[in-house]
Motif scaffolding. Structure first.
Motif, PDB file in Angstrom:
ATOM      1  N   ALA A  97     -25.334   0.372 -15.609  1.00 20.90           N
ATOM      2  CA  ALA A  97     -23.873   0.362 -15.351  1.00 20.90           C
ATOM      3  C   ALA A  97     -22.977   1.588 -15.272  1.00 20.90           C
ATOM      4  CB  ALA A  97     -23.392  -0.368 -16.578  1.00 20.90           C
ATOM      5  N   LEU A  98     -23.314   2.505 -15.796  1.00 18.36           N
ATOM      6  CA  LEU A  98     -22.692   3.693 -15.624  1.00 18.36           C
ATOM      7  C   LEU A  98     -23.039   4.308 -14.388  1.00 18.36           C
ATOM      8  CD1 LEU A  98     -23.310   5.503 -19.239  1.00 18.36           C
ATOM      9  CD2 LEU A  98     -21.178   4.191 -18.376  1.00 18.36           C
ATOM     10  N   GLY A  99     -24.204   4.326 -13.838  1.00 15.36           N
ATOM     11  CA  GLY A  99     -24.674   4.663 -12.615  1.00 15.36           C
ATOM     12  C   GLY A  99     -23.555   3.875 -11.309  1.00 15.36           C
ATOM     13  N   ILE A 100     -23.286   2.845 -11.667  1.00 14.30           N
ATOM     14  CA  ILE A 100     -22.747   1.952 -10.562  1.00 14.30           C
ATOM     15  C   ILE A 100     -21.201   2.653 -10.710  1.00 14.30           C
ATOM     16  CG2 ILE A 100     -21.835  -0.466 -10.126  1.00 14.30           C
ATOM     17  CD1 ILE A 100     -24.686  -1.405 -11.093  1.00 14.30           C
ATOM     18  N   VAL A 101     -20.781   2.707 -11.932  1.00 13.22           N
ATOM     19  CA  VAL A 101     -19.267   2.972 -12.083  1.00 13.22           C
ATOM     20  C   VAL A 101     -19.328   4.351 -11.057  1.00 13.22           C
ATOM     21  CG1 VAL A 101     -17.711   3.815 -13.746  1.00 13.22           C
ATOM     22  CG2 VAL A 101     -19.068   1.704 -14.262  1.00 13.22           C
ATOM     23  N   ASP A 102     -20.187   5.235 -11.494  1.00 15.98           N
ATOM     24  CA  ASP A 102     -20.168   6.540 -10.704  1.00 15.98           C
ATOM     25  C   ASP A 102     -20.018   6.153  -9.241  1.00 15.98           C
ATOM     26  OD1 ASP A 102     -21.064   9.706 -11.090  1.00 15.98           O
ATOM     27  OD2 ASP A 102     -21.522   8.966  -9.275  1.00 15.98           O
ATOM     28  N   ARG A 103     -20.896   5.492  -8.536  1.00 11.57           N
ATOM     29  CA  ARG A 103     -20.829   5.369  -7.384  1.00 11.57           C
ATOM     30  C   ARG A 103     -19.561   4.660  -6.751  1.00 11.57           C
ATOM     31  NH1 ARG A 103     -23.968   8.687  -6.766  1.00 11.57           N
ATOM     32  NH2 ARG A 103     -26.238   8.557  -6.557  1.00 11.57           N
ATOM     33  N   VAL A 104     -19.058   3.776  -7.474  1.00  8.92           N
ATOM     34  CA  VAL A 104     -17.815   2.951  -6.919  1.00  8.92           C
ATOM     35  C   VAL A 104     -16.767   3.501  -7.302  1.00  8.92           C
ATOM     36  CG1 VAL A 104     -16.864   0.497  -6.937  1.00  8.92           C
ATOM     37  CG2 VAL A 104     -19.264   0.879  -7.073  1.00  8.92           C
ATOM     38  N   SER A 105     -16.419   4.348  -8.497  1.00  2.49           N
ATOM     39  CA  SER A 105     -15.170   4.807  -9.041  1.00  2.49           C
ATOM     40  C   SER A 105     -14.560   5.956  -7.925  1.00  2.49           C
ATOM     41  CB  SER A 105     -15.425   5.278 -10.254  1.00  2.49           C
ATOM     42  OG  SER A 105     -14.269   6.379 -10.457  1.00  2.49           O
ATOM     43  N   LYS A 106     -13.155   5.734  -7.826  1.00  2.00           N
ATOM     44  CA  LYS A 106     -12.647   6.909  -6.785  1.00  2.00           C
ATOM     45  C   LYS A 106     -12.287   7.996  -7.575  1.00  2.00           C
ATOM     46  CE  LYS A 106      -9.942   3.287  -4.320  1.00  2.00           C
ATOM     47  NZ  LYS A 106      -8.586   2.680  -3.892  1.00  2.00           N
ATOM     48  N   GLU A 107     -12.712   8.340  -8.814  1.00  2.00           N
ATOM     49  CA  GLU A 107     -12.736   9.546  -9.670  1.00  2.00           C
ATOM     50  C   GLU A 107     -13.964  10.437  -9.343  1.00  2.00           C
ATOM     51  OE1 GLU A 107     -12.534   8.853 -13.827  1.00  2.00           O
ATOM     52  OE2 GLU A 107     -10.712   7.456 -13.540  1.00  2.00           O
ATOM     53  N   GLY A 108     -14.831   9.750  -8.669  1.00  2.00           N
ATOM     54  CA  GLY A 108     -16.281  10.798  -8.285  1.00  2.00           C
ATOM     55  C   GLY A 108     -17.119  10.941  -9.458  1.00  2.00           C
ATOM     56  N   ASP A 109     -17.861  11.948  -9.447  1.00  5.68           N
ATOM     57  CA  ASP A 109     -18.839  12.284 -10.420  1.00  5.68           C
ATOM     58  C   ASP A 109     -18.276  12.110 -11.764  1.00  5.68           C
ATOM     59  OD1 ASP A 109     -21.149  13.199 -11.456  1.00  5.68           O
ATOM     60  OD2 ASP A 109     -20.578  15.149 -11.243  1.00  5.68           O
ATOM     61  N   LEU A 110     -19.175  11.313 -12.533  1.00  3.97           N
ATOM     62  CA  LEU A 110     -18.872  11.070 -14.094  1.00  3.97           C
ATOM     63  C   LEU A 110     -19.447  11.972 -14.860  1.00  3.97           C
ATOM     64  CD1 LEU A 110     -19.337   6.949 -14.371  1.00  3.97           C
ATOM     65  CD2 LEU A 110     -17.125   8.334 -14.041  1.00  3.97           C
ATOM     66  N   THR A 111     -20.185  12.909 -14.434  1.00  7.27           N
ATOM     67  CA  THR A 111     -21.100  13.690 -15.299  1.00  7.27           C
ATOM     68  C   THR A 111     -20.603  15.152 -15.452  1.00  7.27           C
ATOM     69  OG1 THR A 111     -22.625  14.629 -13.563  1.00  7.27           O
ATOM     70  CG2 THR A 111     -23.179  12.523 -14.681  1.00  7.27           C
ATOM     71  N   GLY A 112     -19.705  15.345 -14.329  1.00  6.88           N
ATOM     72  CA  GLY A 112     -19.245  16.826 -14.344  1.00  6.88           C
ATOM     73  C   GLY A 112     -20.623  17.921 -14.009  1.00  6.88           C
ATOM     74  N   GLY A 113     -21.754  17.349 -13.574  1.00 10.10           N
ATOM     75  CA  GLY A 113     -22.619  18.344 -13.395  1.00 10.10           C
ATOM     76  C   GLY A 113     -23.669  18.428 -14.536  1.00 10.10           C
TER      77      GLY A 113
END
Length: 362
Positions: free
Chosen positions: A260-276
């Protein structure tokens, strides 16, 4: 032969006999150990784990959202006493009764099939939870999930048929079907209003709402003291774009949260959720985004740290067990919903980790 020598020889022979017995005698135990982890943002076997039409691919800033697994001994493997003792003494392995992993009332093929079904369902729930978190439209419909062989429904209803109503009462959730059927006495007729699976699939492919309802009367029969028709109702979702999860040879429902989190990362306009950052985790997830507990949490935290994770998203109900022995350098983060996880990721990528919810040993 002197008595002392004879005693030593007898002791040595007994020790050898015990060692041989320990190696040769099987015991009813199996072993769990840390399994591999998979970055839901990356590739596996040369292709993106998450493939979402119209959205970004596997390119990342080096961040990780790794799902974790547990490696278990095979159903046919019979552990000997020496191996069991070694496993009990080992820090990284857990020895459990064999029937914990392979119940006596199920064949190995049935266990594997159940794991595969749970894994598939976890993917669907992950898609729903992720898109709901992003306020993307997801539509659903109740379907015939399976038809019991030899039941009254065999040949009349088929897997994939869309159930619109039962006896004229609208069906909005899978549980509605059983409630409406069991209002009848065994031997009475119940009428299903359905859209055949082929018509429903064709409509979904063309982006239209399915039409052409058929009325199917079925005579109930008695089972467990109540009326049944012999189907398992399920739910089918229609997503605004195609989402494929490409990860084979993994079973069970515990990857739901990380998918679910991976999908949010791919679809979200905010971009990368992890900050590296390197983040791992585990947990089932339902359609509402609620994160549930999993098995083998101790093995998963070890596997995550060995892979390089610094943060581990931990289901609330697994926190106490996980906190008893945390690998050095790994920080447990307690989550109960996908929203909790997204808030935690925001803190992690910003470097504001002081307020992250912690797991405490029970």
């Amino acid at each position: 032969m002197p008595r002392r020598t004879a005693t030593m020889l007898a002791s040595l022979l007994m020790l050898i006999a015990l060692l041989c017995a320990g190696v040769l005698i099987p015991v009813p135990y199996a072993e769990m150990s840390p399994g591999p982890t998979y970055n839901t943002l990356g590739e596996h076997n040369g292709e993106c784990v998450l493939q979402i039409s119209g959205h970004k691919g596997c390119e990342t800033t080096g961040g990780h959202l790794n799902m974790t697994t547990v490696r278990v001994t095979g159903s046919e493997y019979r552990m000997n006493l020496v191996e069991a003792v070694y496993g009990w003494l080992s820090h990284d392995n857990v020895v459990v009764p064999h029937d914990t992993l392979y119940p006596d009332d199920k064949t190995p093929d049935e266990v594997n099939q159940q794991n595969a079904e749970e894994f598939s369902q976890s993917q669907e729930s992950a898609k729903v939870a992720a898109l709901e978190a992003l306020n993307k439209k997801v539509t659903s419909q109740v379907i015939v999930g399976a038809v019991v062989k030899g039941s009254p429904s065999e040949g009349k209803l088929h897997a994939g048929d869309v159930i619109k109503s039962v006896d004229g009462a609208a069906v909005r959730a899978p549980d509605d079907v059983a409630k409406l059927v069991t209002k009848h006495k065994p031997g009475e007729k119940v009428t299903f209003s359905i859209i055949p699976a082929k018509q429903a699939a064709a409509a979904e492919k063309s982006g239209k709402r399915p039409t052409g309802q058929k009325q199917i009367p079925i005579t109930t029969k008695k089972a467990g003291g109540r009326a049944i028709v012999g189907i398992q109702a399920g739910i089918d979702y229609t997503f605004p774009f195609k989402i494929d999860i490409k990860l084979a040879d993994v079973g069970g429902p515990s990857a739901g949260l990380m998918f679910a989190l991976g999908i949010v990362d791919r679809v979200s306009k905010e971009g990368d959720l992890t900050g590296g950052k390197f983040i791992a985790g585990t947990g089932t997830i339902d359609d509402k985004g609620v994160v549930g507990p999993i098995g083998g949490i101790e093995m998963k935290t070890i596997g995550a740290r060995e892979a390089g994770a610094r943060f581990f998203l931990t289901p609330k109900e697994n926190c106490a067990a996980a906190a008893k022995d945390v690998p050095d350098g790994l920080r447990l983060v307690k989550v109960h919903t996908i929203d909790d996880a997204l808030k935690a990721l925001k803190k992690i990528r910003s470097g504001d980790t002081a307020g992250l919810p912690r797991c405490a040993a029970g």
